[in-house]
Design an enzyme around this catalytic site. Structure first.
Site, PDB file in Angstrom:
ATOM      1  N   GLY A 193       0.839  -1.195   0.000  1.00  0.00           N
ATOM      2  CA  GLY A 193       0.000   0.000   0.000  1.00  0.00           C
ATOM      3  C   GLY A 193       0.875   1.247   0.000  1.00  0.00           C
ATOM      4  CG  LEU A 194      -0.520   4.550  -2.224  1.00  0.00           C
ATOM      5  CD1 LEU A 194      -1.726   5.480  -2.453  1.00  0.00           C
ATOM      6  CD2 LEU A 194       0.573   4.834  -3.260  1.00  0.00           C
ATOM      7  CB  SER A 195       4.351   6.408   1.712  1.00  0.00           C
ATOM      8  OG  SER A 195       4.886   7.062   2.838  1.00  0.00           O
ATOM      9  N   GLY A 196       2.143   5.779   4.250  1.00  0.00           N
ATOM     10  CA  GLY A 196       1.200   6.421   5.163  1.00  0.00           C
ATOM     11  C   GLY A 196      -0.165   5.763   5.229  1.00  0.00           C
ATOM     12  CB  ALA A 197      -1.817   3.129   3.205  1.00  0.00           C
ATOM     13  N   GLY A 198      -0.911   2.912   6.393  1.00  0.00           N
ATOM     14  CA  GLY A 198      -1.118   2.229   7.675  1.00  0.00           C
ATOM     15  C   GLY A 198      -0.552   0.815   7.722  1.00  0.00           C
ATOM     16  CE  LYS A 199       3.480   0.065   3.183  1.00  0.00           C
ATOM     17  NZ  LYS A 199       3.097   1.497   3.159  1.00  0.00           N
ATOM     18  CB  SER A 200       4.518   0.395   9.717  1.00  0.00           C
ATOM     19  OG  SER A 200       5.400   0.322   8.624  1.00  0.00           O
ATOM     20  CB  SER A 260       5.852  -4.357  -2.208  1.00  0.00           C
ATOM     21  OG  SER A 260       4.803  -4.410  -1.274  1.00  0.00           O
TER      22      SER A 260
END
Lengths: 184, 184
Positions: free
Chosen positions: A12-19, A86
């Site tokens: 997902g995009l940067s800041g979407a909440g993956k981490s 990714s």
């Protein structure tokens, strides 16, 4: 017997909440008796990919390295959670294919969120900079993001809160018998 | 319960027999019920360190990456066998220190062999080239090799055959209760 390995591949995009979701998911899986490792995008860049940039080639190399380590861990029964942007579908599919003969499952989890919402949040101020043209190769703005067409799980950090997204992921894993039911 | 992880860290000059012993050791450990992964120097260079050369800095980076992956695997109970030259003592010690707080053991195995003998064998023709000055940064000839002073195990491929070396390693692991006795 060693547990069946799982690669939980967030994209997902940067800041979407993956981490954030990765960090919340890890203790849930541990509590269900799984060995868990989180390969966060930033941590992996430090440990495996220092010196690589953000060109397509360098991003692909970075993702292949994460995939290599995830494969080694998962075929030893670990539940591996990766949380790198990714952006390219072909490389995600390459990682998926690389474990086809291993005793483990590849679960792609798309953390969806619109560019508009991410620009509004802009926790690190990166979207504003990217929109001003100050960041080259910024995924979603000056670089492509290829959302998965058929991920095993799709959550949306714009329309769901974190508990709802987490519930969707855990529910999917339970439905596939990849984690034990909650005994608590 | 997850087995206690082990990192079996081979070190020694090119051609001394690290990879051969690593490949022979792996099935022995599997037969004793361990999950095993071999991180061979060449394989790791392909998968994790493409683009790195053989300067001290690049070698150190390569070894740190092997150490990072070995740590992730071993703390999940895997017996990890590494077989890179790893010429610098400080970096080997850094890897050892990195798992001090993990539930695993670092076992350094020095595969000793004199330069004279290696030059005589010279399976890949590399020593001859290095002695002619045609290979920069060739460990033992144009680059340093810092043999471990107090490795957990030291074998010698000049004075021992492979079975004897393997026996020393397995005997050490048994004496430390890191593998089960041979039931065969």
């Amino acid at each position: 017997m060693t547990d069946r390995g799982i690669i939980l591949w967030f994209t997902g995009l940067s800041g979407a909440g993956k981490s954030t979701l990765a960090e919340q998911l890890a203790p849930v899986l541990s509590a269900r008796g799984r060995n868990v490792e989180v390969l966060d995008g930033d941590e992996v860049r430090t440990n495996l990919s220092k010196g690589l940039g953000f060109s397509k080639e360098d991003r692909d190399t970075n993702i292949r390295r994460i995939g290599y380590v995830a494969r080694l861990l998962s075929r030893n029964g670990v539940a591996v959670i990766t949380a790198a942007i990714s952006p390219y579908a072909a490389i995600r599919d390459e990682v998926r294919a690389s474990i086809a003969d291993e005793p483990c499952e590849f679960i792609e989890i798309h953390v969806d969120c619109s560019i508009e919402e991410l620009t509004r949040r802009d926790v690190k101020g990166l979207y504003e900079k990217a929109l001003r043209g100050e960041i080259e190769n910024f995924t979603g703005i000056s670089d492509p993001y290829e959302a998965p067409e058929h991920p095993e799980v799709r959550v949306n950090s714009e329309t769901q809160n974190e508990d709802e997204s987490l519930g969707d992921i855990v529910g999917y894993l339970e439905s596939r018998d990849l984690i034990r039911g909650d005994a608590s």
